[in-house]
Design a protein around this motif. Structure first.
Motif, short mmCIF file in Angstrom:
data_model
loop_
_atom_site.label_atom_id
_atom_site.label_comp_id
_atom_site.label_asym_id
_atom_site.label_seq_id
_atom_site.Cartn_x
_atom_site.Cartn_y
_atom_site.Cartn_z
N ALA A 97 -2.69 -12.44 15.04
CA ALA A 97 -2.02 -11.30 14.08
C ALA A 97 -0.81 -10.75 14.96
CB ALA A 97 -3.19 -10.34 13.83
N LYS A 98 0.03 -9.91 14.21
CA LYS A 98 1.03 -9.13 14.87
C LYS A 98 0.53 -7.59 14.88
CE LYS A 98 5.88 -7.63 14.85
NZ LYS A 98 6.07 -7.91 16.16
N PHE A 99 0.17 -6.93 16.12
CA PHE A 99 -0.07 -5.81 16.30
C PHE A 99 0.87 -4.83 16.59
CE2 PHE A 99 -4.06 -8.41 16.99
CZ PHE A 99 -4.74 -7.84 15.98
N ILE A 100 0.78 -3.63 16.12
CA ILE A 100 1.64 -2.64 16.64
C ILE A 100 0.67 -1.22 17.04
CG2 ILE A 100 3.41 -0.86 16.10
CD1 ILE A 100 4.24 -3.18 13.87
N CYS A 101 0.87 -0.68 18.28
CA CYS A 101 0.06 0.44 18.48
C CYS A 101 1.13 1.57 18.36
CB CYS A 101 -0.09 0.12 20.22
SG CYS A 101 -1.21 1.60 20.87
N SER A 102 0.42 2.38 17.38
CA SER A 102 1.30 3.38 16.76
C SER A 102 0.48 4.58 15.90
CB SER A 102 2.67 3.00 16.14
OG SER A 102 3.24 4.15 15.52
N PRO A 103 0.70 5.65 15.71
CA PRO A 103 0.39 6.57 14.72
C PRO A 103 0.80 5.99 13.12
CG PRO A 103 1.23 8.01 16.34
CD PRO A 103 1.55 6.48 16.67
N MET A 104 -0.01 6.13 12.49
CA MET A 104 0.27 5.29 11.19
C MET A 104 1.52 6.43 10.76
SD MET A 104 -2.79 6.65 8.47
CE MET A 104 -4.10 6.71 9.88
N GLU A 105 1.70 7.42 11.08
CA GLU A 105 2.60 8.53 10.42
C GLU A 105 4.02 8.14 10.98
OE1 GLU A 105 -0.97 11.07 11.45
OE2 GLU A 105 0.15 9.26 12.31
N MET A 108 7.83 2.69 12.39
CA MET A 108 7.43 1.41 12.97
C MET A 108 8.44 0.37 12.58
SD MET A 108 3.38 1.81 12.86
CE MET A 108 3.28 2.54 11.38
N ASP A 109 8.40 -0.73 13.42
CA ASP A 109 9.28 -1.82 13.25
C ASP A 109 8.20 -2.92 12.32
OD1 ASP A 109 11.13 -3.69 13.19
OD2 ASP A 109 10.55 -4.64 15.13
N ILE A 110 8.23 -2.41 11.02
CA ILE A 110 7.61 -3.30 10.19
C ILE A 110 8.16 -3.52 8.94
CG2 ILE A 110 5.53 -2.99 8.56
CD1 ILE A 110 3.89 -1.23 10.29
N PRO A 111 8.66 -4.87 8.36
CA PRO A 111 9.42 -5.24 7.48
C PRO A 111 8.88 -4.43 6.13
CG PRO A 111 7.84 -6.87 7.97
CD PRO A 111 7.65 -6.00 8.96
N ASN A 113 9.25 -4.07 1.65
CA ASN A 113 9.09 -5.03 0.65
C ASN A 113 8.68 -6.32 0.90
OD1 ASN A 113 10.13 -2.90 -1.26
ND2 ASN A 113 12.09 -3.17 0.19
N TYR A 114 7.66 -6.25 1.80
CA TYR A 114 7.39 -7.74 2.68
C TYR A 114 5.73 -7.98 2.23
CZ TYR A 114 6.83 -10.91 6.28
OH TYR A 114 6.70 -12.18 7.06
N PHE A 115 5.07 -7.10 2.25
CA PHE A 115 3.48 -7.53 2.21
C PHE A 115 2.77 -7.49 0.63
CE2 PHE A 115 4.20 -5.62 6.27
CZ PHE A 115 3.69 -6.25 7.06
N ASP A 116 1.89 -8.37 0.40
CA ASP A 116 1.13 -8.45 -0.69
C ASP A 116 0.10 -7.46 -0.81
OD1 ASP A 116 2.21 -11.02 -1.70
OD2 ASP A 116 1.54 -11.74 0.18
N TYR A 117 -0.41 -7.10 0.49
CA TYR A 117 -1.68 -6.19 0.45
C TYR A 117 -1.38 -5.43 1.74
CZ TYR A 117 -4.50 -8.77 -2.83
OH TYR A 117 -5.08 -9.55 -3.82
N VAL A 118 -1.47 -4.02 1.57
CA VAL A 118 -1.96 -2.87 2.79
C VAL A 118 -3.24 -2.38 2.40
CG1 VAL A 118 -1.16 -0.98 3.99
CG2 VAL A 118 0.80 -2.46 3.05
N SER A 139 6.77 1.56 0.88
CA SER A 139 7.66 0.97 1.50
C SER A 139 7.61 -0.53 1.90
CB SER A 139 8.57 1.63 2.44
OG SER A 139 8.12 1.76 3.74
N TYR A 140 6.24 -0.72 2.66
CA TYR A 140 6.06 -2.08 3.21
C TYR A 140 5.59 -2.91 2.27
CZ TYR A 140 4.99 1.31 7.21
OH TYR A 140 4.95 2.09 8.22
N LEU A 141 5.14 -2.62 0.99
CA LEU A 141 4.58 -3.45 0.07
C LEU A 141 5.60 -4.00 -1.10
CD1 LEU A 141 1.52 -1.43 -1.25
CD2 LEU A 141 1.51 -3.92 -0.27
N LYS A 142 5.63 -5.08 -1.25
CA LYS A 142 6.25 -5.95 -2.51
C LYS A 142 6.01 -5.07 -3.78
CE LYS A 142 5.83 -10.47 -0.83
NZ LYS A 142 5.06 -11.88 -0.94
#
Length: 256
Positions: A97-105, A108-111, A113-118, A139-142
């Motif tokens: 998996a691709k992991f990012i260590c960060s507060p959710m607020e 972040m370098d997350i694409p 309009n990309y994910f099917d599920y968050v 914003s992350y979700l399609k």
């Protein structure tokens, strides 16, 4: 207390105590004494789907989706120790998996309009900016992507089980309100040898924040599992409480 103080306090707690929570409250479970994904089927078929978990913890929910042939796995967590545990768990089982260590607020370098599920299993309530976090998730979700999360039901923190001084008089035991449902101020809670900082948000706060972030709610669940409801022996105070009110709540929402 300011948001940065809250984030740093909770980050320190999780870095120090991550191992104590290894594998707890992860899919198919949505919460303690609560109906599971085996009952609800909120995700459905995830084969080939792009999945992002907010507050991924020890990685067990990511593994749950990997076992079901999810196409791409991402995990965000505030704790580097949690991410180390999650990365190790997945690799030991032949997954990545691709992991990012960060507060959710944070940004972040997350694409987008990309994910099917968050999704977030007992994690979203740690945010210090609920509406901002929901907008980032949108914003992350399609378009038509799904957001699923569970957390403590607000009644859980408002109501406590009061036991009779005479232990033989069980019928005198009762639930009592000891905190206002409308109080959304932050509070400190002692856990293990440390403390965490949380607030108790109303159901309407979650509903309105979802709406303002561009989500339509498809399902809200606040149901104790059948095993707890039918238990008659070795019933703990928490189980007795769960028989009378929801301990957890779960939402499924779609990006409009």
């Amino acid at each position: 207390m300011n948001n940065n103080e809250i984030i740093q306090n909770n980050k320190s707690y999780w870095n120090e105590h991550a191992d104590l929570w290894f594998g707890t409250t992860a899919l198919p479970e949505y919460g303690v004494h609560f109906v599971t994904e085996d009952d609800l089927h909120l995700f459905g078929d995830v084969s080939g789907k792009k999945m992002l978990e907010i507050c991924c913890g020890s990685g067990h929910s990511l593994k749950y989706h990997a076992d079901r042939k999810a196409g791409e796995l991402w995990g965000v967590d505030i704790s580097h120790k949690q991410i180390e545990n999650a990365d190790k768990l997945l690799k030991e089982n032949g997954y990545t998996a691709k992991f990012i260590c960060s507060p959710m607020e944070a940004d972040m370098d997350i694409p987008t309009n990309y994910f099917d599920y968050v999704y977030s299993i007992y994690g979203i309530g740690w945010t210090t900016d609920l509406e901002g976090t929901f907008k980032k998730i949108a914003s992350y979700l399609k378009k038509d992507g799904i957001f699923i999360f569970s957390w403590h039901h607000p009644l859980h923190y408002c109501v406590s089980w009061s036991c009779s001084e005479r232990k033989d008089i069980i019928e005198n035991d009762k639930l009592t309100f000891d905190k206002s449902y409308f109080d959304e101020s932050y509070f400190r809670m002692s856990v293990h040898d440390s403390e965490i900082i949380l607030c108790n948000r109303k159901i309407s706060t979650y509903v309105n924040a979802l709406a303002r972030a561009g989500f339509g709610i498809e399902q809200m669940v606040e149901q104790t599992d059948q095993g707890t409801m039918e238990a008659v022996r070795d019933v703990s105070d928490k189980m007795k409480k769960a028989k009378m009110l929801p301990i957890s709540v779960c939402f499924k929402a779609r990006k409009l």
